[in-house]
Design a protein around this motif. Structure first.
Motif, short mmCIF file in Angstrom:
data_model
loop_
_atom_site.label_atom_id
_atom_site.label_comp_id
_atom_site.label_asym_id
_atom_site.label_seq_id
_atom_site.Cartn_x
_atom_site.Cartn_y
_atom_site.Cartn_z
N ILE A 54 29.40 32.99 40.55
CA ILE A 54 30.04 33.81 41.59
C ILE A 54 29.62 33.24 42.93
N GLU A 55 30.61 32.97 43.78
CA GLU A 55 30.32 32.46 45.12
C GLU A 55 31.10 33.29 46.12
N GLY A 56 30.48 34.29 46.66
CA GLY A 56 31.16 35.19 47.59
C GLY A 56 32.23 35.99 46.87
N THR A 57 33.47 35.85 47.30
CA THR A 57 34.57 36.56 46.65
C THR A 57 35.31 35.67 45.65
N SER A 58 34.78 34.51 45.40
CA SER A 58 35.36 33.59 44.42
C SER A 58 34.52 33.62 43.14
N TRP A 59 35.19 33.57 42.01
CA TRP A 59 34.51 33.61 40.71
C TRP A 59 35.05 32.46 39.87
N CYS A 60 34.20 31.86 39.09
CA CYS A 60 34.58 30.72 38.27
C CYS A 60 34.51 31.11 36.79
N LEU A 61 35.52 30.70 36.04
CA LEU A 61 35.51 30.84 34.59
C LEU A 61 35.41 29.44 34.00
N LEU A 62 34.54 29.27 33.03
CA LEU A 62 34.38 28.00 32.35
C LEU A 62 35.28 28.01 31.12
N VAL A 63 36.13 27.01 31.01
CA VAL A 63 37.14 26.96 29.96
C VAL A 63 36.97 25.65 29.19
N PRO A 77 46.93 36.27 38.21
CA PRO A 77 47.28 37.44 39.03
C PRO A 77 46.91 38.77 38.35
N VAL A 78 47.13 38.86 37.05
CA VAL A 78 46.79 40.08 36.30
C VAL A 78 45.27 40.28 36.28
N LEU A 79 44.54 39.18 36.06
CA LEU A 79 43.08 39.27 36.00
C LEU A 79 42.49 39.68 37.35
N LEU A 80 43.02 39.10 38.43
CA LEU A 80 42.55 39.47 39.78
C LEU A 80 42.80 40.95 40.06
N GLN A 81 43.98 41.42 39.71
CA GLN A 81 44.32 42.83 39.94
C GLN A 81 43.38 43.74 39.15
N LYS A 82 43.11 43.37 37.91
CA LYS A 82 42.24 44.19 37.07
C LYS A 82 40.83 44.24 37.63
N LEU A 83 40.31 43.09 38.06
CA LEU A 83 38.96 43.05 38.63
C LEU A 83 38.87 43.91 39.89
N ASN A 84 39.86 43.78 40.77
CA ASN A 84 39.84 44.55 42.02
C ASN A 84 39.99 46.04 41.77
N SER A 85 40.78 46.40 40.75
CA SER A 85 40.94 47.82 40.44
C SER A 85 39.66 48.42 39.86
N ARG A 86 38.78 47.57 39.36
CA ARG A 86 37.49 48.03 38.83
C ARG A 86 36.36 47.91 39.84
N GLY A 87 36.70 47.59 41.08
CA GLY A 87 35.71 47.59 42.15
C GLY A 87 35.06 46.25 42.45
N TYR A 88 35.47 45.19 41.77
CA TYR A 88 34.94 43.86 42.07
C TYR A 88 35.77 43.25 43.18
N GLU A 89 35.11 42.73 44.21
CA GLU A 89 35.81 42.09 45.32
C GLU A 89 36.02 40.61 44.99
N VAL A 90 37.13 40.31 44.35
CA VAL A 90 37.43 38.95 43.95
C VAL A 90 38.77 38.55 44.56
N THR A 91 38.77 37.49 45.36
CA THR A 91 40.02 37.01 45.97
C THR A 91 40.54 35.77 45.26
N ALA A 92 39.68 35.11 44.48
CA ALA A 92 40.11 33.90 43.77
C ALA A 92 39.30 33.73 42.49
N ILE A 93 39.98 33.25 41.46
CA ILE A 93 39.31 32.87 40.22
C ILE A 93 39.56 31.39 40.03
N ARG A 94 38.49 30.62 39.97
CA ARG A 94 38.58 29.19 39.73
C ARG A 94 38.37 28.93 38.24
#
Length: 102
Positions: A54-63, A77-94
């Motif tokens: 996690i780096e600020g509002t950016s989060w990385c997934l290892l694939v 887009p669905v994952l970002l919306q779900k995270l934000n609706s659960r209170g996580y401040e995420v603007t980008a998923i790398r």
């Protein structure tokens, strides 16, 4: 700083060091974020993904494969919306490709 000459459990060392405590907190939160979105990820893809940094509002997934990353990109887009609706401040998923170890 006081030097110790005896073994200290990892969790105790992490709690006593601000840097280690922060890293431990970020690792825990990254795992919690993955659990929060897991139901939105197809079952066949779940074993291909691990929580990353996690780096600020950016989060990385290892694939572990480019095919899994391509499918996951469609879900961002669905994952970002779900995270934000659960209170996580995420603007980008790398997404980062690489071998995953459990």
């Amino acid at each position: 700083m006081t030097r110790r000459h005896h073994a200290v459990p990892l969790h105790q060392a992490a709690e006593e060091s601000p840097t280690l405590a922060r890293l431990t907190q970020l690792a825990r939160e990254s795992g919690e974020r993955l659990k929060a979105i897991e139901s939105s990820i197809p079952l066949a893809l779940r074993s291909s993904i691990r929580p990353g940094p996690i780096e600020g509002t950016s989060w990385c997934l290892l694939v572990n494969s480019s095919a899994a990353a391509a499918k996951l990109r469609q879900l961002l887009p669905v994952l970002l919306q779900k995270l934000n609706s659960r209170g996580y401040e995420v603007t980008a998923i790398r997404l980062k490709l690489g071998s995953l170890q459990k």
